[in-house]
Design an enzyme around this catalytic site. Sequence first.
Site, PDB file in Angstrom:
ATOM      1  N   PRO A   1      15.805  35.753  32.170  1.00 41.98           N
ATOM      2  CA  PRO A   1      15.730  37.247  31.725  1.00 41.98           C
ATOM      3  C   PRO A   1      14.189  37.539  31.519  1.00 41.98           C
ATOM      4  O   PRO A   1      14.050  36.210  30.239  1.00 41.98           O
ATOM      5  CB  PRO A   1      17.287  36.886  30.453  1.00 41.98           C
ATOM      6  CG  PRO A   1      17.646  35.607  30.636  1.00 41.98           C
ATOM      7  CD  PRO A   1      16.651  35.466  31.855  1.00 41.98           C
TER       8      PRO A   1
ATOM      9  N   GLN B   1      21.922  39.813  28.819  1.00 40.41           N
ATOM     10  CA  GLN B   1      22.497  39.418  27.390  1.00 40.41           C
ATOM     11  C   GLN B   1      22.185  39.615  26.308  1.00 40.41           C
ATOM     12  O   GLN B   1      21.344  40.311  25.877  1.00 40.41           O
ATOM     13  CB  GLN B   1      20.866  38.222  27.852  1.00 40.41           C
ATOM     14  CG  GLN B   1      20.165  37.204  26.678  1.00 40.41           C
ATOM     15  CD  GLN B   1      19.421  36.657  26.983  1.00 40.41           C
ATOM     16  OE1 GLN B   1      18.196  36.719  26.963  1.00 40.41           O
ATOM     17  NE2 GLN B   1      19.621  35.239  27.341  1.00 40.41           N
TER      18      GLN B   1
ATOM     19  N   CYS C   1      15.320  32.402  22.085  1.00 37.08           N
ATOM     20  CA  CYS C   1      13.836  33.188  21.682  1.00 37.08           C
ATOM     21  C   CYS C   1      13.400  32.698  20.531  1.00 37.08           C
ATOM     22  O   CYS C   1      13.879  32.479  19.426  1.00 37.08           O
ATOM     23  CB  CYS C   1      14.229  34.697  21.447  1.00 37.08           C
ATOM     24  SG  CYS C   1      12.973  35.654  21.159  1.00 37.08           S
TER      25      CYS C   1
ATOM     26  N   LYS D   1      21.800  30.522  27.190  1.00 33.27           N
ATOM     27  CA  LYS D   1      20.950  30.385  27.738  1.00 33.27           C
ATOM     28  C   LYS D   1      20.098  29.645  26.078  1.00 33.27           C
ATOM     29  O   LYS D   1      20.045  30.008  25.346  1.00 33.27           O
ATOM     30  CB  LYS D   1      19.945  31.775  27.662  1.00 33.27           C
ATOM     31  CG  LYS D   1      18.897  30.911  28.651  1.00 33.27           C
ATOM     32  CD  LYS D   1      18.267  31.580  29.844  1.00 33.27           C
ATOM     33  CE  LYS D   1      16.753  31.734  29.684  1.00 33.27           C
ATOM     34  NZ  LYS D   1      15.565  31.459  29.457  1.00 33.27           N
TER      35      LYS D   1
ATOM     36  N   ARG E   1       8.440  33.182  35.050  1.00 30.77           N
ATOM     37  CA  ARG E   1       7.414  33.908  35.997  1.00 30.77           C
ATOM     38  C   ARG E   1       6.758  33.904  36.820  1.00 30.77           C
ATOM     39  O   ARG E   1       6.170  34.543  37.149  1.00 30.77           O
ATOM     40  CB  ARG E   1       6.106  33.103  34.501  1.00 30.77           C
ATOM     41  CG  ARG E   1       6.548  33.235  33.213  1.00 30.77           C
ATOM     42  CD  ARG E   1       5.558  32.053  32.390  1.00 30.77           C
ATOM     43  NE  ARG E   1       6.073  31.066  32.016  1.00 30.77           N
ATOM     44  CZ  ARG E   1       6.211  29.988  31.132  1.00 30.77           C
ATOM     45  NH1 ARG E   1       5.005  29.493  31.400  1.00 30.77           N
ATOM     46  NH2 ARG E   1       7.026  28.495  32.000  1.00 30.77           N
TER      47      ARG E   1
END
Length: 384
Positions: free
Chosen positions: A57, A111, A141, A180, A266
């Site tokens: 994500p 998510q 995050c 996550k 990435r």
Amino acid sequence: MLEQRLVVLGRAGIVPVTAVNVKLRFRGYDLASVQVDLRESWRIGPVEIPTRLVLAPMAGVSVQAFRRQGRRFGAGLVCSEMVSCAGLSHGNERSLGYLRIAADEHPLAVQIFGSEPGIMAEAARMVEDAGADLVDVNFGCPVRKVTKTGAGATLLEEPDRACGIVEAVADAVSVPVSVKMRRGLHNGSRTCIEIGPKLVEAGAASLTLHPRSARQMYTGEADHRLTAELVELVDVPVVASGDIVSRAKAQIVLATTGAEAVMVGRAAQGNPWALRHIMGDEAEPSREEVAAELILFIRETVRELGEHRATGFLKKFYGWYLGRGRFPRPFKQELVQLATLEEVEQRLLAAAPGARFVLERLEDELPQGDEILLDLPISIYGGG
Ligand SMILES: Cc1cc2nc3c(=O)[nH]c(=O)nc-3n(C[C@H](O)[C@H](O)[C@H](O)COP(=O)(O)O)c2cc1C
């Protein structure tokens, strides 16, 4: 679990990893002779995931076009970017737009992030109703805008609240709930090892670990020794996220950690061929293929976000697609400066005329029309 993985591999016949020329030993095993089959399926609860490759994500990246492309290029599971539970609960148009799911995305996780168990549970129900196969909860995050609200990685330091969220979400939906997370807030933190088993007890059916601290953001390296430790501690599948940039790295991380799957972020930005490479197909794309994938991406993103939002959103993708020596450098600058997406498309077709035929084939192969969601008018998504 790692021991089991290696025994199973032994039975299945060990295949030499030609791409990995590293002499690596782990608990007495010569990892240069171990290859985990990325094409094997695995499960999170009842959800079957056809490959051991998961598309990460990524906020500002994981639009539907990115996820559909990821599935076409070998990802067994794709994930939406993080969606605010408060946004969903308030009926915010942009948040609701993230619940737009296409038929060819499944299996797909959506998510959510937030800090209030009740609101997270309500958001999870909306995610389930929208047709997601999994609800993923964000405890990773590191961005201040999110952490200052008590959400994201800060929850790793509040295990009771974090477990309360997972419990409330798992009680609210019948699809599996995954989490996550990062290793912890501070450099060197081992919080993920302490909290991981508690999250599983609270109802998490899978854990994804990105073993960097929140403070590290994306600097330094992901320390997958922690992933291996976590695998030993929990009896649910663990997904390894962080620095998976090649097939060799994917193989090493799978073999040394016992993780069920690797997640790629990435490396797949503007480069779906990285997914194909990781799955074992080394062919480099032609210019025509690159241009065709980018044009398809542009068209799908316009449909999802609307022309205005898509125009700004897409600019970063030009460099990602056209770099790696695929097109001359100034070409990217030229595209960024064009006023409309129509012009961008024309310029790409002029640079690689054969892309037209690749694009036609790609569009023919895409399933059409069975996108639903939430019984909301299409205009709410800003698309058409
Ligand atoms: C631009 C960007 C946005 C991201 N957004 C999210 C997100 O919304 N939710 C999440 O759990 N992780 C997010 N991540 C983290 C990635 O999912 C992944 O864990 C991390 O990038 C490490 O993997 P990589 O080395 O393969 O990129 C984001 C990462 C990037 C680079």
